[in-house]
Design an enzyme around this catalytic site. Structure first.
Site, mmCIF file in Angstrom:
data_model
loop_
_atom_site.group_PDB
_atom_site.id
_atom_site.type_symbol
_atom_site.label_atom_id
_atom_site.label_comp_id
_atom_site.label_asym_id
_atom_site.label_seq_id
_atom_site.Cartn_x
_atom_site.Cartn_y
_atom_site.Cartn_z
ATOM 1 N N THR A 12 -34.195 -10.872 38.134
ATOM 2 C CA THR A 12 -33.601 -9.931 37.183
ATOM 3 C C THR A 12 -33.255 -10.567 35.846
ATOM 4 O O THR A 12 -33.384 -9.939 34.795
ATOM 5 C CB THR A 12 -32.314 -9.331 37.799
ATOM 6 O OG1 THR A 12 -32.685 -8.613 38.960
ATOM 7 C CG2 THR A 12 -31.626 -8.374 36.840
ATOM 8 N N ASP A 56 -40.502 -11.245 41.254
ATOM 9 C CA ASP A 56 -39.309 -10.681 41.870
ATOM 10 C C ASP A 56 -39.138 -11.506 43.149
ATOM 11 O O ASP A 56 -40.116 -11.736 43.876
ATOM 12 C CB ASP A 56 -39.548 -9.206 42.200
ATOM 13 C CG ASP A 56 -38.282 -8.525 42.686
ATOM 14 O OD1 ASP A 56 -37.703 -9.004 43.672
ATOM 15 O OD2 ASP A 56 -37.869 -7.519 42.092
HETATM 16 N N1 ASP Z 1 -35.032 -7.953 42.962
HETATM 17 C C1 ASP Z 1 -34.481 -8.995 42.114
HETATM 18 C C2 ASP Z 1 -34.989 -10.332 42.627
HETATM 19 O O1 ASP Z 1 -34.511 -10.810 43.597
HETATM 20 C C3 ASP Z 1 -33.003 -8.942 42.127
HETATM 21 C C4 ASP Z 1 -32.316 -10.018 41.302
HETATM 22 O O2 ASP Z 1 -32.918 -10.869 40.680
HETATM 23 O O3 ASP Z 1 -31.093 -9.990 41.235
HETATM 24 O O4 ASP Z 1 -35.872 -10.899 42.046
#
Ligand code: ASP
Length: 342
Positions: A12, A56
């Protein structure tokens, strides 16, 4: 001047709403760098590298862990510390895996990320990244890196990576470490609780990048149909280890089908590991009758390891052992502070 290598793997922190329907997708890291001008103010030589295709962390596989461990190992002589920017979803798995793949660390490897992308005004990403670098720069009285282990830094807290799990998807405080104290806290000043850090090691860093992911993790619930699982196991000749997520202090129902399944696994020399669904506390086999019986099937206690640590440790142990006894010996031995022996 100290040198820090920051490796952006995705997550993220570097995402933007570019996907279908405005879904968050990882973007190029160069854009991220431009969004944190404070990075230039840190008194250190900071080198940034980005994975060609940032992920991700849901897409992370053990191959990515091995690639990351190898990359850190190869760059180890040239840097005083490493900061890994990573998605928060599977960060605890990656931190655990790195702590088993990179042994005898003499330098910090700090994983961090964020709950909000760095281009959002209220982002937690800037603080997480800047403080992670500051922590990686800390030295002890003799000028050695203060921290020599794999940590997660998130929302003002420094954790031993292999003791953490992600407990919240909507709070800035995304991680918990119920079985091991915080390694540090960032407030007006950076406070490192040095008594909880791994001791300094004289041996040189070692890498164990092999893994075997032919393992299974089954979480018990009242009414679970062991017949299906038994059938699935009979049809999985390549299975190498089973992790049972049990109740309380390691309890499982005394069930005929589960017994039959455990007998098959024992006869096939497949290690079965007992990890509790409880996030805090330890497996104590024999405390109750409902865990005592598991000993007859050579079920191995995972003590107070997290599920994340147990899964990654099982994967990282399998290629280096022969048979259940040597698996058990290595699995129950603390490698990088992931378990407490009573
Ligand atoms: N879906 C994202 C990931 O794990 C969530 C995050 O980065 O907080 O890459």
């Amino acid at each position: 001047m100290k040198r820090i290598l920051v490796i952006y793997t995705g997550g993220t922190i570097g995402m933007a709403r570019l996907g279908t329907g405005g879904a968050l997708v990882p973007v190029d890291f160069n854009q991220l760098y431009g969004l944190i001008p404070e990075l230039k103010e840190l008194k250190a030589e900071i080198h940034f590298q980005s994975w060609q295709t940032p992920l991700d962390s849901t897409q992370m596989t053990p191959d990515h862990w091995a690639k990351l461990a190898t990359h850190i190992f190869e760059n180890y002589p040239y840097y005083d510390g490493f900061v890994v920017l990573h998605g928060s979803d599977t960060m605890a798995f990656t931190a655990s895996a790195l702590s088993f793949m990179l042994q005898n660390l003499g330098k910090p490897v700090i994983l961090t990320g964020s709950q909000l992308p760095v281009n959002i005004i209220r982002t937690d990403g800037k603080e997480n990244l800047l403080t992670s670098i500051e922590i990686a720069l800390l030295s002890d009285d003799l000028g050695r890196p203060l921290i020599n282990e794999v940590c997660i830094y998130f929302e003002y807290k420094l954790y031993r990576g292999n003791r953490t799990y992600k407990h919240s998807s909507n709070s800035f405080k995304a991680y918990n470490s119920p079985n091991y104290p915080l390694l540090g806290e960032a407030g007006l000043e950076l406070r490192i609780h040095t008594q909880y850090l791994l001791p300094k090691i004289c041996d040189p860093i070692d890498i164990y990048p092999k893994y075997d992911s032919d393992i299974l993790n089954i979480s018990l619930f009242p009414g679970i149909n062991f017949k299906w699982i038994h059938q699935a196991i009979e049809n999985a000749p390549q299975l190498k280890a089973l992790i049972l997520l049990t109740y309380g202090s390691g309890n499982a129902p005394i069930d005929t089908e589960l017994k039959a399944m455990l007998k098959v696994l024992r006869d096939r020399n497949i290690p079965v590991i007992n990890i509790s669904q409880c996030k805090s506390g330890s497996v104590v086999m024999g405390k109750y009758e409902v865990s005592q019986w598991l000993l007859d099937y050579n079920v191995i206690s995972g003590f107070d390891m997290t599920r994340e640590a147990a899964i990654t440790k099982a994967m990282c142990t399998l290629p280096y052992v022969q048979g259940v006894d040597s698996f058990k010996e290595m699995f129950q031995k603390p490698i990088s502070g992931e378990l407490t022996l009573k």
